[in-house]
Design an enzyme around this catalytic site. Structure first.
Site, PDB file in Angstrom:
ATOM      1  N   ARG A  70      -3.138 -23.478   1.633  1.00 44.88           N
ATOM      2  CA  ARG A  70      -1.953 -24.127   1.070  1.00 44.88           C
ATOM      3  C   ARG A  70      -1.692 -23.589  -0.345  1.00 44.88           C
ATOM      4  NH1 ARG A  70      -1.327 -29.437   2.684  1.00 44.88           N
ATOM      5  NH2 ARG A  70       0.703 -29.454   1.659  1.00 44.88           N
ATOM      6  N   HIS A 118       1.505 -38.545  -3.582  1.00 48.03           N
ATOM      7  CA  HIS A 118       0.402 -38.012  -2.785  1.00 48.03           C
ATOM      8  C   HIS A 118      -0.461 -37.016  -3.550  1.00 48.03           C
ATOM      9  CE1 HIS A 118       2.807 -39.149   1.081  1.00 48.03           C
ATOM     10  NE2 HIS A 118       2.221 -40.189   0.517  1.00 48.03           N
TER      11      HIS A 118
HETATM   12  C1  BV8 Z   1      -2.677 -45.312   3.639  1.00 51.59           C
HETATM   13  C2  BV8 Z   1      -1.263 -35.026   1.731  1.00 51.59           C
HETATM   14  C3  BV8 Z   1      -3.947 -47.289   3.654  1.00 51.59           C
HETATM   15  C4  BV8 Z   1      -0.780 -34.081   0.740  1.00 51.59           C
HETATM   16  C5  BV8 Z   1      -0.131 -36.446   3.252  1.00 51.59           C
HETATM   17  C6  BV8 Z   1      -3.892 -44.736  11.547  1.00 51.59           C
HETATM   18  C7  BV8 Z   1      -5.036 -44.342  10.857  1.00 51.59           C
HETATM   19  C8  BV8 Z   1      -5.029 -44.108   9.484  1.00 51.59           C
HETATM   20  C9  BV8 Z   1      -3.848 -44.296   8.752  1.00 51.59           C
HETATM   21  C10 BV8 Z   1      -2.725 -44.691   9.458  1.00 51.59           C
HETATM   22  C11 BV8 Z   1      -2.728 -44.910  10.817  1.00 51.59           C
HETATM   23  N1  BV8 Z   1      -1.477 -45.258  11.199  1.00 51.59           N
HETATM   24  C12 BV8 Z   1      -0.668 -45.271  10.126  1.00 51.59           C
HETATM   25  C13 BV8 Z   1      -1.427 -44.953   9.064  1.00 51.59           C
HETATM   26  C14 BV8 Z   1      -0.973 -44.854   7.708  1.00 51.59           C
HETATM   27  C15 BV8 Z   1      -0.766 -43.362   7.413  1.00 51.59           C
HETATM   28  C16 BV8 Z   1       0.540 -42.941   8.047  1.00 51.59           C
HETATM   29  O1  BV8 Z   1       1.589 -43.339   7.594  1.00 51.59           O
HETATM   30  N2  BV8 Z   1       0.442 -42.126   9.109  1.00 51.59           N
HETATM   31  C17 BV8 Z   1       1.651 -41.663   9.777  1.00 51.59           C
HETATM   32  C18 BV8 Z   1       1.485 -40.205  10.197  1.00 51.59           C
HETATM   33  C19 BV8 Z   1       1.910 -42.600  10.966  1.00 51.59           C
HETATM   34  N3  BV8 Z   1      -0.679 -43.303   5.968  1.00 51.59           N
HETATM   35  C20 BV8 Z   1      -1.792 -43.075   5.269  1.00 51.59           C
HETATM   36  O2  BV8 Z   1      -2.875 -42.812   5.754  1.00 51.59           O
HETATM   37  C21 BV8 Z   1      -1.607 -43.200   3.772  1.00 51.59           C
HETATM   38  N4  BV8 Z   1      -2.645 -44.035   3.266  1.00 51.59           N
HETATM   39  O3  BV8 Z   1      -1.814 -45.827   4.294  1.00 51.59           O
HETATM   40  O4  BV8 Z   1      -3.814 -45.971   3.214  1.00 51.59           O
HETATM   41  C22 BV8 Z   1      -4.530 -47.205   5.033  1.00 51.59           C
HETATM   42  C23 BV8 Z   1      -5.819 -46.734   5.171  1.00 51.59           C
HETATM   43  C24 BV8 Z   1      -6.355 -46.678   6.468  1.00 51.59           C
HETATM   44  C25 BV8 Z   1      -5.600 -47.087   7.586  1.00 51.59           C
HETATM   45  C26 BV8 Z   1      -4.274 -47.517   7.408  1.00 51.59           C
HETATM   46  C27 BV8 Z   1      -3.737 -47.571   6.139  1.00 51.59           C
HETATM   47  C28 BV8 Z   1      -1.711 -41.831   3.117  1.00 51.59           C
HETATM   48  C29 BV8 Z   1      -0.477 -41.033   3.463  1.00 51.59           C
HETATM   49  C30 BV8 Z   1      -0.495 -39.703   2.703  1.00 51.59           C
HETATM   50  C31 BV8 Z   1      -1.039 -38.651   3.621  1.00 51.59           C
HETATM   51  N5  BV8 Z   1      -0.977 -37.361   2.946  1.00 51.59           N
HETATM   52  N6  BV8 Z   1      -0.205 -35.258   2.700  1.00 51.59           N
HETATM   53  C32 BV8 Z   1      -0.396 -32.820   1.430  1.00 51.59           C
HETATM   54  O5  BV8 Z   1      -1.214 -32.301   2.196  1.00 51.59           O
HETATM   55  O6  BV8 Z   1       0.738 -32.399   1.208  1.00 51.59           O
HETATM   56  S1  BV8 Z   1       1.119 -36.746   4.355  1.00 51.59           S
HETATM   57  C33 BV8 Z   1       2.306 -35.563   4.393  1.00 51.59           C
HETATM   58  O7  BV8 Z   1       3.439 -36.219   5.001  1.00 51.59           O
HETATM   59  C34 BV8 Z   1       2.809 -35.089   3.040  1.00 51.59           C
HETATM   60  O8  BV8 Z   1       2.366 -35.865   1.944  1.00 51.59           O
HETATM   61  C35 BV8 Z   1       4.306 -35.242   3.202  1.00 51.59           C
HETATM   62  O9  BV8 Z   1       4.938 -35.295   2.003  1.00 51.59           O
HETATM   63  C36 BV8 Z   1       4.337 -36.513   3.962  1.00 51.59           C
HETATM   64  C37 BV8 Z   1       5.653 -36.910   4.529  1.00 51.59           C
HETATM   65  O10 BV8 Z   1       6.179 -35.797   5.249  1.00 51.59           O
HETATM   66  P1  BV8 Z   1       7.629 -35.273   4.756  1.00 51.59           P
HETATM   67  O11 BV8 Z   1       7.537 -34.954   3.309  1.00 51.59           O
HETATM   68  O12 BV8 Z   1       8.674 -36.252   5.170  1.00 51.59           O
HETATM   69  O13 BV8 Z   1       7.766 -33.899   5.539  1.00 51.59           O
HETATM   70  P2  BV8 Z   1       8.143 -33.679   7.067  1.00 51.59           P
HETATM   71  O14 BV8 Z   1       7.744 -32.281   7.418  1.00 51.59           O
HETATM   72  O15 BV8 Z   1       7.638 -34.819   7.897  1.00 51.59           O
HETATM   73  O16 BV8 Z   1       9.752 -33.785   7.099  1.00 51.59           O
HETATM   74  C38 BV8 Z   1      10.524 -32.802   6.416  1.00 51.59           C
HETATM   75  C39 BV8 Z   1      11.965 -33.265   6.482  1.00 51.59           C
HETATM   76  O17 BV8 Z   1      12.772 -32.349   5.746  1.00 51.59           O
HETATM   77  C40 BV8 Z   1      12.525 -33.299   7.889  1.00 51.59           C
HETATM   78  O18 BV8 Z   1      13.245 -34.513   8.078  1.00 51.59           O
HETATM   79  C41 BV8 Z   1      13.490 -32.091   7.944  1.00 51.59           C
HETATM   80  O19 BV8 Z   1      14.616 -32.355   8.764  1.00 51.59           O
HETATM   81  C42 BV8 Z   1      13.922 -32.006   6.498  1.00 51.59           C
HETATM   82  N7  BV8 Z   1      14.316 -30.669   6.028  1.00 51.59           N
HETATM   83  C43 BV8 Z   1      13.795 -29.466   6.399  1.00 51.59           C
HETATM   84  N8  BV8 Z   1      14.394 -28.476   5.677  1.00 51.59           N
HETATM   85  C44 BV8 Z   1      15.272 -29.083   4.829  1.00 51.59           C
HETATM   86  C45 BV8 Z   1      15.230 -30.472   5.054  1.00 51.59           C
HETATM   87  N9  BV8 Z   1      16.002 -31.338   4.365  1.00 51.59           N
HETATM   88  C46 BV8 Z   1      16.833 -30.823   3.425  1.00 51.59           C
HETATM   89  N10 BV8 Z   1      16.915 -29.508   3.147  1.00 51.59           N
HETATM   90  C47 BV8 Z   1      16.165 -28.610   3.827  1.00 51.59           C
HETATM   91  N11 BV8 Z   1      16.272 -27.290   3.546  1.00 51.59           N
END
Ligand code: BV8
Ligand code: ZN
Length: 241
Positions: A70, A118
């Protein structure tokens, strides 16, 4: 003051405070891969093997291999037009950037009020003794703590990690008092970050979504600018008449 805003006529320069809530799509035009779109990071790397505490405890070298991959990509990337437009807006009105991104491109473009929900790609910390350091080494060779000899870990929020409460509070405060909330390039699937725009909505802010496609959160927004951030953002900043 959150006077009702005609969604079609949102011009940021007519308002006092704006929050930009950004995700990976904000940096797509800089060449940073997104997570869930075509070519997304999680399509190649399973985050349970490379981006969580269990994986790090089991095999820190493997997690560092992914992290240096990364670093290698982001080290080649520059802020794009969207990052620069947001930075230039500071000084014209109150601007807060609440980002899920760890690439540091908002700060590199000149934004000074940035909440990195994050964490940051260029920061590392030792969970053994609390040592922290920042630097753009890429790759980061031999990630051992200079203070205690333990493993240094990237200072980013992995899945399952709790977010820093002071960052969440700073984000909520900004969302609660802004006139306009602009979400850019986020799929809105990762919590608790994805819940933050609700605070702005409940506070009566005008809600704008900038994304190349609809998202799970699109219904929350008054205005949807469908296209790349760098092309859509200027529409929100036309000089007032
Ligand atoms: C937490 C690290 C309490 C940094 C990231 C089961 C087990 C464990 C946890 C969970 C679980 N179920 C749910 C959870 C909670 C979990 C969660 O939400 N999971 C999701 C997947 C369901 N969250 C966590 O674990 C968080 N901590 O809740 O702690 C807890 C503890 C235990 C159990 C429950 C709760 C921590 C979350 C942070 C994780 N770290 N990354 C890194 O590596 O970068 S996540 C990762 O996703 C990044 O941080 C990123 O920023 C984030 C969100 O993604 P997006 O930024 O939205 O990016 P994505 O690719 O998805 O979308 C891009 C968008 O851009 C698209 O819509 C596309 O159309 C658009 N696009 C593309 N090009 C363009 C554009 N738009 C405009 N212009 C363009 N040119
Ligand atoms: Zn240490």
């Amino acid at each position: 003051m959150h006077e009702a805003v005609d969604p079609a006529q949102i011009n940021l320069l007519d308002h006092e405070s704006v929050v930009f809530f950004t995700g990976a799509g904000m940096s797509a035009e800089s060449g940073v891969p997104t997570f869930r779109g075509p070519g997304g990071v999680w399509k190649t790397y399973d985050y349970e093997e490379y981006a969580c505490q269990e994986a790090f405890d089991a095999d820190p070298a493997r997690v560092w291999e992914f992290h240096n991959y990364r670093r290698g990509i982001v080290a080649q990337c520059e802020p794009n037009r969207g990052h620069r437009l947001i930075a230039e807006l500071e000084g014209r009105l109150k601007v807060t950037v609440v980002t899920q991104n760890i690439d540091g491109l908002h700060q590199q473009a000149g934004s000074t009020h940035v909440v990195e929900l994050h964490g940051g790609l260029w920061r590392v910390r030792c969970d053994g003794c609390g040592h922290r350091q920042e630097g753009r080494e890429s790759p980061f060779e031999d990630p051992r703590c200079p203070a205690c000899g333990g493993w240094l870990r990237p200072d980013i929020v992995w899945f399952g990690d709790l977010l820093d409460m002071s960052r969440i509070r700073a984000a909520e405060d900004a969302m609660a008092e802004c006139d306009v909330m602009v979400a850019i390039g986020t799929s809105g699937v990762v919590f608790p970050a994805a819940a933050l725009p609700m605070v702005a909505k409940q506070a009566g802010a005008a809600m704008v979504e900038v994304n190349v496609e609809p998202t799970e959160m699109s219904a929350l927004y008054d205005v949807h600018l469908r296209g790349p951030a760098g092309e859509m953002l200027p529409r929100l900043m036309e000089r007032s008449g």
